[in-house]
Design a protein around this motif. Sequence first.
Motif, PDB file in Angstrom:
ATOM      1  N   CYS A 112     -12.209  -3.497   5.836  1.00 31.78           N
ATOM      2  CA  CYS A 112     -11.342  -4.549   5.515  1.00 31.78           C
ATOM      3  C   CYS A 112     -10.068  -4.373   7.000  1.00 31.78           C
ATOM      4  CB  CYS A 112     -10.202  -4.010   4.494  1.00 31.78           C
ATOM      5  SG  CYS A 112      -8.976  -2.633   4.604  1.00 31.78           S
ATOM      6  N   ARG A 113     -10.561  -3.568   7.999  1.00 33.81           N
ATOM      7  CA  ARG A 113      -9.373  -3.398   9.093  1.00 33.81           C
ATOM      8  C   ARG A 113      -9.672  -4.197  10.117  1.00 33.81           C
ATOM      9  NH1 ARG A 113      -6.065   0.103   6.468  1.00 33.81           N
ATOM     10  NH2 ARG A 113      -4.941   0.416   8.426  1.00 33.81           N
ATOM     11  N   ARG A 124       1.266  -5.170   4.881  1.00 33.79           N
ATOM     12  CA  ARG A 124       0.606  -4.390   5.718  1.00 33.79           C
ATOM     13  C   ARG A 124       0.995  -4.743   7.345  1.00 33.79           C
ATOM     14  NH1 ARG A 124      -1.281  -0.933   2.667  1.00 33.79           N
ATOM     15  NH2 ARG A 124      -2.030  -0.139   4.659  1.00 33.79           N
ATOM     16  N   PHE A 178      -3.664  -0.878  -2.995  1.00 38.13           N
ATOM     17  CA  PHE A 178      -4.995  -0.522  -2.395  1.00 38.13           C
ATOM     18  C   PHE A 178      -5.256  -1.914  -1.408  1.00 38.13           C
ATOM     19  CE2 PHE A 178      -7.483   2.060  -5.212  1.00 38.13           C
ATOM     20  CZ  PHE A 178      -6.491   1.990  -6.285  1.00 38.13           C
ATOM     21  N   CYS A 224     -11.323  -0.980  -0.728  1.00 32.74           N
ATOM     22  CA  CYS A 224     -10.807   0.434  -0.571  1.00 32.74           C
ATOM     23  C   CYS A 224     -10.885   1.089  -1.974  1.00 32.74           C
ATOM     24  CB  CYS A 224      -9.496   0.662  -0.058  1.00 32.74           C
ATOM     25  SG  CYS A 224      -8.750   2.403  -0.096  1.00 32.74           S
ATOM     26  N   GLY A 261      -6.844   3.876  -2.178  1.00 30.36           N
ATOM     27  CA  GLY A 261      -5.758   3.323  -2.828  1.00 30.36           C
ATOM     28  C   GLY A 261      -4.325   4.348  -2.275  1.00 30.36           C
ATOM     29  N   CYS A 262      -4.276   4.594  -1.170  1.00 25.13           N
ATOM     30  CA  CYS A 262      -3.240   5.447  -0.752  1.00 25.13           C
ATOM     31  C   CYS A 262      -1.740   4.508  -0.780  1.00 25.13           C
ATOM     32  CB  CYS A 262      -3.380   6.040   0.631  1.00 25.13           C
ATOM     33  SG  CYS A 262      -3.131   4.765   2.105  1.00 25.13           S
ATOM     34  N   GLY A 263      -1.827   3.565  -1.041  1.00 24.01           N
ATOM     35  CA  GLY A 263      -0.449   2.509  -0.720  1.00 24.01           C
ATOM     36  C   GLY A 263       0.299   3.076  -2.121  1.00 24.01           C
ATOM     37  N   CYS A 275     -11.327   2.295   7.609  1.00 22.21           N
ATOM     38  CA  CYS A 275     -10.061   2.977   7.683  1.00 22.21           C
ATOM     39  C   CYS A 275     -10.113   4.609   8.337  1.00 22.21           C
ATOM     40  CB  CYS A 275      -9.315   2.877   6.168  1.00 22.21           C
ATOM     41  SG  CYS A 275      -7.573   3.789   6.228  1.00 22.21           S
TER      42      CYS A 275
HETATM   43  S1  SF4 Z   1      -6.795   4.416   2.566  1.00 22.25           S
HETATM   44 FE1  SF4 Z   1      -5.001   3.661   2.369  1.00 22.25          FE
HETATM   45  S2  SF4 Z   1      -4.686   2.531   4.299  1.00 22.25           S
HETATM   46 FE2  SF4 Z   1      -6.717   2.935   4.086  1.00 22.25          FE
HETATM   47  S3  SF4 Z   1      -7.595   1.182   3.398  1.00 22.25           S
HETATM   48 FE3  SF4 Z   1      -7.146   2.560   1.610  1.00 22.25          FE
HETATM   49  S4  SF4 Z   1      -5.297   1.799   0.817  1.00 22.25           S
HETATM   50 FE4  SF4 Z   1      -5.654   0.876   2.965  1.00 22.25          FE
END
Ligand code: SF4
Lengths: 598, 72
Positions: free
Chosen positions: A76-77, A181, A288, A292, A295-297, A493
């Motif tokens: 997604c980046r 973001r 998320f 992803c 889901g570190c958010g 990511c």
């Molecule tokens: S790990 Fe965190 S920053 Fe990386 S893509 Fe998933 S939600 Fe986004």
Amino acid sequence: MATSYCGKILRINLSNKTCRVEELDLELAEKFIGGRGLGTKLYMDEVCPTVDALSPENKVVIISGPLTGTATPTGCRYMVVTKSPLTGMIASSNSGGKWGAVLKYAGYDAIILEGKAETPCYVNIVDDKVELLDAAHLWGTTVETCKHTLEEAHKGASVLNIGPAGETLSLVAAVMNEGERAAGRSGVGAVVGSKNLKAICVTATTRSVMPVYDTEALKAVTSKCMAKIKENGVTGAGLPTYGTAVLVNIINQVGAYPTRNWQHSYDENADATSGETLKEKHLVKNGFCHRCPIGCGRIVEIDGKHVGGPEYETIWGFGSNCGITDLEYINRANLMCNEMGNDTISVSCTIAAAMELYQKGYIKEEECEGVPLIWGNGEAIVVWTERMGRGETALGKLMAQGSHRLCEHYGHPEIAMVVKKQELPAYDARGIQGIGITYATSNRGGCHVRGYMIAPEILGSPEALERTAIDDKHVWAKIFQDLTAVIDSSGLCLFTSFALGAAEYAELINAATGTNYDVNSLLEAGERVYNLERVFNQKAGMDPSEDTLPKRLLEEPIAHGVSKGHLSRLDEMLPKYYEARGWENAFPTQATLERLGL
Amino acid sequence: MEVRLFATLREKREKVVDVPWTPGLDGYALLGTLGIAPEDVAIFLINGVHHRLDAPLNAEDVVALFPPVGGG
Ligand code: SF4
């Protein structure tokens, strides 16, 4: 034969309001992968490195990677590549969310922005239809208000925009997407603001996943990678459960947690702002990015609204680094920073520097206009974040230029904890030696995500290195920097690298694009990107002496805590690092450039 | 002996546990008294310094235990 590149670049000239679609040179794309690598190459081919970053002659490349929008974990980046007005060197800021993938679904690998609009405008893209529209009604709005207004006007659009900070040319302004973001660092938002561009909306009506070179091969390697991500203790459990903020306690326990603008390296109250406390008291649910599985958010609640919560660097910057122990204020400062469209690391660290200037009597109370910059003042971190974002008050305007310019103004540059004028993140390089070499040699200035040596030195991943030793840290730093350049170029990511290695990235890229990368050639591609950025910096006028750390880290030993007495041993590591890189006096030799095909 | 627990290791336990020190105590034995499986511990700090679980412990040591976690 299909590949996951769209093969198209959208060039938008804001001066004469023209939009043109150009072919992407696929050979070039394969050599520089995409994202950070290809973005830097495209940018350097068009822009003179000595350009004034905020002039119409500067350009901005907003670019995805070959895995962006593919059915891969975290595909997604995107990156924003330009010259930084903060550092005067290369800027390449990475963001997640969904916008980058939607850009590809709409049919473009990249957008090149050039010139400057006469009046505020925004771009609306619906597949192959591109229009430039008036943004008078949006100018001055916060990131969320602007996003909301545009989502109403263009149903289903994914929105990238700047906030008041980008408009007022704060040198630490971010480019935001989906509201919270951020392509956060190095002032990329100010460059977009200098062009009078407020937003880019993208809608894709025909596609929701990218076609790839070998669908079956990509499926197989993706399911292998997914299993690794799920099984890995960090990506499968640690990050989803606590987010990145779980680091607060770890880094504090090793006595390398910068406190009160790095005057101390241990905060006895840090647990009050830790990932554990955030989870217990504030977490509503995980956030998320598109595609992803991690889901570190963190989603938290503020005044009845669910909003993006702070990550580790932000908690540290607004927290211990400003003497704050109340997560409530940190959550609010984080939200304010997102609303203003500013970089949370640079903003919080500039406030911390201002607090030290105030503590030492260099900033006077009357300059604070009712909100004194006292350590631990929760109201101050929120109010000064807004003042910096809106360019309000004389001091707020000055702080919006970052801590280097702020501290120079008061005659005390040593108080600015920066490398190449960009604020350092949350790990004390006196207590963790390897991160110091990556800080000092990062092409975009003070940064932790250009070679995350914390993984081996603190977290034991992929293997444990003694944090206070220097041993062969220079070699590790180089490999980490090169691999990171690959990941940033791929569209994935960086957090996937806790579970995946170069072999998996090579397999993913090959299946998506038809390239034949192996571990060695992929790392060499990363090395090529790292050297290309360094060449830009050299041409932009970088002095070799700028590969350094703040004086405090080189000359003032840590005063308290378990890392007491330690100093960075950068001077011992740097010559070995240059040798490992094939650089002389901070820059690649001719032989190195030729070896890398540059 | 002061033992600090973090992240998931805190679940159903206190944040800080006082463990009586006995001669010969090492990381493995300490985890035994706490009912924590060695594979659940990724970072084992004695006085802020990383160690392996077979490292011997002294009565005045401060131990910090973390499961696999990461970020950046
Ligand atoms: S790990 Fe965190 S920053 Fe990386 S893509 Fe998933 S939600 Fe986004």
